[in-house]
Design a protein around this motif. Structure first.
Motif, PDB file in Angstrom:
ATOM      1  N   TRP A  14     -12.237   3.433   7.212  1.00  0.00           N
ATOM      2  CA  TRP A  14     -11.027   3.277   6.931  1.00  0.00           C
ATOM      3  C   TRP A  14     -10.202   2.009   8.179  1.00  0.00           C
ATOM      4  CZ3 TRP A  14      -7.051   3.719   3.264  1.00  0.00           C
ATOM      5  CH2 TRP A  14      -6.076   3.743   3.998  1.00  0.00           C
ATOM      6  N   PHE A  17     -11.108  -0.999   6.541  1.00  0.00           N
ATOM      7  CA  PHE A  17      -9.675  -1.252   5.192  1.00  0.00           C
ATOM      8  C   PHE A  17      -8.545  -1.643   6.184  1.00  0.00           C
ATOM      9  CE2 PHE A  17      -6.844  -0.121   2.422  1.00  0.00           C
ATOM     10  CZ  PHE A  17      -7.803  -0.701   1.468  1.00  0.00           C
ATOM     11  N   ILE A  37      -9.538   7.234  -0.841  1.00  0.00           N
ATOM     12  CA  ILE A  37      -8.304   6.514  -0.360  1.00  0.00           C
ATOM     13  C   ILE A  37      -8.245   6.219  -2.378  1.00  0.00           C
ATOM     14  CG2 ILE A  37      -8.849   4.455   0.126  1.00  0.00           C
ATOM     15  CD1 ILE A  37      -5.971   6.177   0.484  1.00  0.00           C
ATOM     16  N   PHE A  46      -0.177   2.497 -15.462  1.00  0.00           N
ATOM     17  CA  PHE A  46       1.087   2.090 -14.583  1.00  0.00           C
ATOM     18  C   PHE A  46       2.371   1.584 -15.692  1.00  0.00           C
ATOM     19  CE2 PHE A  46       0.546   2.351  -9.394  1.00  0.00           C
ATOM     20  CZ  PHE A  46      -1.327   3.150 -10.232  1.00  0.00           C
ATOM     21  N   GLN A  84       7.447   6.220 -11.578  1.00  0.00           N
ATOM     22  CA  GLN A  84       6.282   4.976 -10.772  1.00  0.00           C
ATOM     23  C   GLN A  84       6.132   5.030  -9.669  1.00  0.00           C
ATOM     24  OE1 GLN A  84       6.579   1.806 -12.870  1.00  0.00           O
ATOM     25  NE2 GLN A  84       8.651   1.691 -13.511  1.00  0.00           N
ATOM     26  N   GLU A  95      -0.369   8.333  -2.077  1.00  0.00           N
ATOM     27  CA  GLU A  95      -0.561   6.618  -2.686  1.00  0.00           C
ATOM     28  C   GLU A  95      -2.557   6.347  -2.201  1.00  0.00           C
ATOM     29  OE1 GLU A  95      -0.169   4.398  -5.583  1.00  0.00           O
ATOM     30  OE2 GLU A  95       1.801   5.005  -4.906  1.00  0.00           O
ATOM     31  N   LYS A  97      -5.496   3.928  -4.092  1.00  0.00           N
ATOM     32  CA  LYS A  97      -6.157   2.493  -4.679  1.00  0.00           C
ATOM     33  C   LYS A  97      -6.502   2.940  -6.128  1.00  0.00           C
ATOM     34  CE  LYS A  97      -8.757  -1.832  -3.763  1.00  0.00           C
ATOM     35  NZ  LYS A  97      -9.677  -1.986  -4.567  1.00  0.00           N
ATOM     36  N   PRO A  98      -5.815   2.233  -7.229  1.00  0.00           N
ATOM     37  CA  PRO A  98      -6.200   2.026  -8.173  1.00  0.00           C
ATOM     38  C   PRO A  98      -7.038   1.648  -8.622  1.00  0.00           C
ATOM     39  CG  PRO A  98      -3.791   1.215  -7.943  1.00  0.00           C
ATOM     40  CD  PRO A  98      -4.286   0.983  -6.949  1.00  0.00           C
ATOM     41  N   ASN A 151       3.429  -7.062 -14.982  1.00  0.00           N
ATOM     42  CA  ASN A 151       3.531  -7.002 -13.726  1.00  0.00           C
ATOM     43  C   ASN A 151       2.101  -8.064 -12.578  1.00  0.00           C
ATOM     44  OD1 ASN A 151       5.158  -4.226 -13.852  1.00  0.00           O
ATOM     45  ND2 ASN A 151       4.487  -5.112 -11.771  1.00  0.00           N
ATOM     46  N   GLN A 153       1.227  -8.448  -8.400  1.00  0.00           N
ATOM     47  CA  GLN A 153       1.841  -8.052  -6.413  1.00  0.00           C
ATOM     48  C   GLN A 153       1.423  -9.521  -5.769  1.00  0.00           C
ATOM     49  OE1 GLN A 153      -0.175  -5.569  -8.394  1.00  0.00           O
ATOM     50  NE2 GLN A 153       1.101  -4.975  -9.826  1.00  0.00           N
ATOM     51  N   LEU A 191       7.943  -3.378  -2.335  1.00  0.00           N
ATOM     52  CA  LEU A 191       7.259  -2.662  -1.757  1.00  0.00           C
ATOM     53  C   LEU A 191       7.058  -2.036  -0.758  1.00  0.00           C
ATOM     54  CD1 LEU A 191       6.942  -2.016  -4.852  1.00  0.00           C
ATOM     55  CD2 LEU A 191       4.853  -0.994  -4.346  1.00  0.00           C
ATOM     56  N   LEU A 196      -0.240   4.299   6.648  1.00  0.00           N
ATOM     57  CA  LEU A 196      -1.212   4.203   6.386  1.00  0.00           C
ATOM     58  C   LEU A 196      -2.328   4.368   7.653  1.00  0.00           C
ATOM     59  CD1 LEU A 196      -0.984   0.366   5.913  1.00  0.00           C
ATOM     60  CD2 LEU A 196      -2.148   1.849   4.217  1.00  0.00           C
ATOM     61  N   PRO A 201      -1.111   7.402   2.742  1.00  0.00           N
ATOM     62  CA  PRO A 201      -0.232   6.640   2.457  1.00  0.00           C
ATOM     63  C   PRO A 201       1.276   6.851   1.512  1.00  0.00           C
ATOM     64  CG  PRO A 201      -2.398   5.700   1.470  1.00  0.00           C
ATOM     65  CD  PRO A 201      -2.593   7.326   2.899  1.00  0.00           C
TER      66      PRO A 201
HETATM   67  C1  HCR Z   1       1.076  -1.959  -5.264  1.00  0.00           C
HETATM   68  C2  HCR Z   1      -0.184  -0.563  -5.442  1.00  0.00           C
HETATM   69  C3  HCR Z   1      -0.326  -1.214  -7.187  1.00  0.00           C
HETATM   70  C4  HCR Z   1       0.621  -1.727  -7.559  1.00  0.00           C
HETATM   71  C5  HCR Z   1       1.902  -0.795  -8.128  1.00  0.00           C
HETATM   72  C6  HCR Z   1       2.910  -0.933  -8.959  1.00  0.00           C
HETATM   73  C7  HCR Z   1       3.859  -2.094  -8.397  1.00  0.00           C
HETATM   74  C8  HCR Z   1       2.352  -1.289 -10.785  1.00  0.00           C
HETATM   75  C9  HCR Z   1       3.460  -2.010 -11.451  1.00  0.00           C
HETATM   76  C10 HCR Z   1       4.569  -0.205 -11.681  1.00  0.00           C
HETATM   77  O1  HCR Z   1       5.533  -1.183 -12.659  1.00  0.00           O
HETATM   78  C11 HCR Z   1       4.773   0.039 -10.357  1.00  0.00           C
HETATM   79  C12 HCR Z   1       3.910  -0.274  -9.038  1.00  0.00           C
HETATM   80  C13 HCR Z   1       3.360   1.765  -8.606  1.00  0.00           C
HETATM   81  C14 HCR Z   1       2.792   1.437  -6.885  1.00  0.00           C
HETATM   82  O2  HCR Z   1       3.552   2.164  -6.271  1.00  0.00           O
HETATM   83  C15 HCR Z   1       2.000  -0.407  -6.617  1.00  0.00           C
HETATM   84  C16 HCR Z   1       0.851   0.594  -6.426  1.00  0.00           C
HETATM   85  C17 HCR Z   1       1.034   0.897  -5.211  1.00  0.00           C
HETATM   86  C18 HCR Z   1      -0.450   0.746  -3.661  1.00  0.00           C
HETATM   87  C19 HCR Z   1      -0.801  -0.118  -5.092  1.00  0.00           C
HETATM   88  C20 HCR Z   1      -2.468  -0.918  -3.811  1.00  0.00           C
HETATM   89  C21 HCR Z   1      -2.475  -2.126  -4.818  1.00  0.00           C
HETATM   90  C22 HCR Z   1      -3.335  -0.561  -3.496  1.00  0.00           C
HETATM   91  C23 HCR Z   1      -2.939  -0.214  -1.904  1.00  0.00           C
HETATM   92  C24 HCR Z   1      -4.194   0.593  -1.413  1.00  0.00           C
HETATM   93  C25 HCR Z   1      -3.655   1.290  -0.594  1.00  0.00           C
HETATM   94  C26 HCR Z   1      -2.797   2.481  -0.947  1.00  0.00           C
HETATM   95  C27 HCR Z   1      -4.604   2.235   1.184  1.00  0.00           C
END
Ligand code: HCR
Length: 378
Positions: A14, A17, A37, A46, A84, A95, A97-98, A151, A153, A191, A196, A201
């Motif tokens: 961690w 990371f 995580i 999403f 969301q 939260e 990591k997807p 979407n 980021q 966001l 962390l 998170p």
């Molecule tokens: C930032 C995020 C991936 C993107 C996610 C988004 C912005 C995607 C579109 C949705 O409509 C809304 C949304 C909600 C999420 O909160 C947001 C994610 C939160 C975490 C994730 C990061 C890529 C992962 C970061 C790793 C962290 C948790 C250690």
């Protein structure tokens, strides 16, 4: 208290990371995170958050005039925020990591027609892998409402938090009788990922987002977290201004994950009740590009804490992707998107964005090809 929510054996990974995040900005999805995580859910799922209160989406069509439609769109939009941005904390404890979708990954689903609200269908496609970009189309045909968006980021690190700038926008279209239509340009909030340090998170929203109607009505939504106004998390204040005016006709305030009121104290949104998750075909019925089938073994590994299986299965998917890209280069071909066409500038974004001086003034978009699968209907 440092990393108090992190399993003892993962504290070291961690810390590395977090160090790699601090030294890095751009695409977080490519960084390797410790197992505790990891979420077993792909980012392609999403966009379903937009419609987990399908009756509010449908209610936009029942509003009686331009002003009421703008109010209904704002009510629906605010009511999506809890799903969301806080639902992973409720479901997974924090939260997480997807899963990082592969190019061409698909996610299909629907919300059935109940009590005359009409069926709502969802089509999602991962239209880019690096950087990750997800395009979606949501439609309630019987009510004449569609939502098209994408979407991406951009992330950076500041003051111990991850700052996520959302790139992309959504357009909601209401098809009215006599062939008329109204459109709403929806921009997305910024966001901050806090917590962390503790290994726990959570998302807070900040700054301002907009919903600009083609009729001229504009919602300006300001987000604040702990330490501002009431000291509570997840606060918002929205003002709705009529065409050509800067004077608020309606003001709404409250907590986007609980309740909010208008300026006379009448209820505006209330998301404390249950939401309705999207209905998705079983993994056996899905094709090989559909998210839950594609990731099934990785997701099982993560859910069952078998990270060897998860990482072995993830490598298989990544190797397959690398091979496909190499084959395309060798054959001089390009991956074709299935459901969306790319346009490098969205004329509606430019036209409606000009009304509230959108930044940036121009954005690209993914236009739905109207070729989604036939989803079951009740
Ligand atoms: C930032 C995020 C991936 C993107 C996610 C988004 C912005 C995607 C579109 C949705 O409509 C809304 C949304 C909600 C999420 O909160 C947001 C994610 C939160 C975490 C994730 C990061 C890529 C992962 C970061 C790793 C962290 C948790 C250690």
């Amino acid at each position: 208290i440092w990393a108090s929510a992190v399993p003892a054996s993962q504290k070291g990974s961690w810390a590395s990371f977090l160090k790699s995040i601090a030294a890095f900005s751009g695409d977080l999805s490519s960084l390797t995170a410790p197992p505790f995580i990891l979420s077993p859910i792909s980012l392609t799922e999403f966009p379903a958050y937009w419609c987990e209160r399908p009756e509010l989406f449908a209610a936009i069509a029942d509003a009686k005039n331009e002003e009421d439609r703008s109010i209904a769109v704002l009510r629906w939009f605010i009511s999506t925020l809890k799903g969301q941005y806080t639902s992973r904390n409720e479901k997974l404890g924090s939260e997480k990591k997807p899963l990082n979708p592969v190019l061409g990954e698909l996610f299909y689903g629907y919300w059935p027609d109940i009590k005359g609200r009409g069926q709502t269908n969802l089509v999602v496609e991962q239209v880019s892998h690096h950087p990750p970009i997800t395009a979606y189309w949501i439609e309630n045909a019987s009510k004449g409402i569609t939502l098209q968006g994408h979407n991406a980021q951009k992330t950076s690190f500041s003051g111990g938090s991850i700052i996520v700038k959302q790139i992309g926008h959504a357009v909601l279209t209401v098809n009215l009788p006599e062939g008329k239509k109204e459109q709403f340009l929806i921009t997305l909030p910024r966001l901050r990922i806090d917590g962390l340090w503790y290994g726990s998170p959570y998302v807070e929203l900040s700054e301002t987002s907009y919903i600009q109607s083609s009729t001229g009505w504009l919602s300006t939504i300001e987000y604040k977290g702990k330490g501002y106004f009431s000291g509570k998390s997840h606060q918002f204040k929205a003002v709705l201004t009529p065409p050509g005016s800067n004077n608020a006709k309606h003001t709404y305030e409250g907590l986007w994950h609980e309740k909010s009121k208008d300026s006379r104290g009448a209820p505006f949104t209330d998301v404390t009740g249950p939401k309705e998750e999207v209905t998705v075909a079983s993994v056996e019925q899905q094709n090989e590009w559909e998210s839950r089938r594609l990731w099934q073994h990785v997701a099982r590994g993560i859910r069952e804490g078998d990270f060897e299986v998860a990482s072995r299965e993830k490598s298989k998917i990544e190797n397959d992707q690398r091979q496909r890209r190499r084959d395309e280069v060798a054959a001089g071909t390009k991956w074709e998107l299935k459901h969306f066409d790319y346009i490098d500038s969205d004329p509606l974004y430019e036209e409606l964005g000009r009304l509230f001086k959108a930044v940036p003034p121009t954005e690209d978009a993914y236009v739905y090809k109207q070729n989604g699968p036939t989803l079951p209907s009740a």
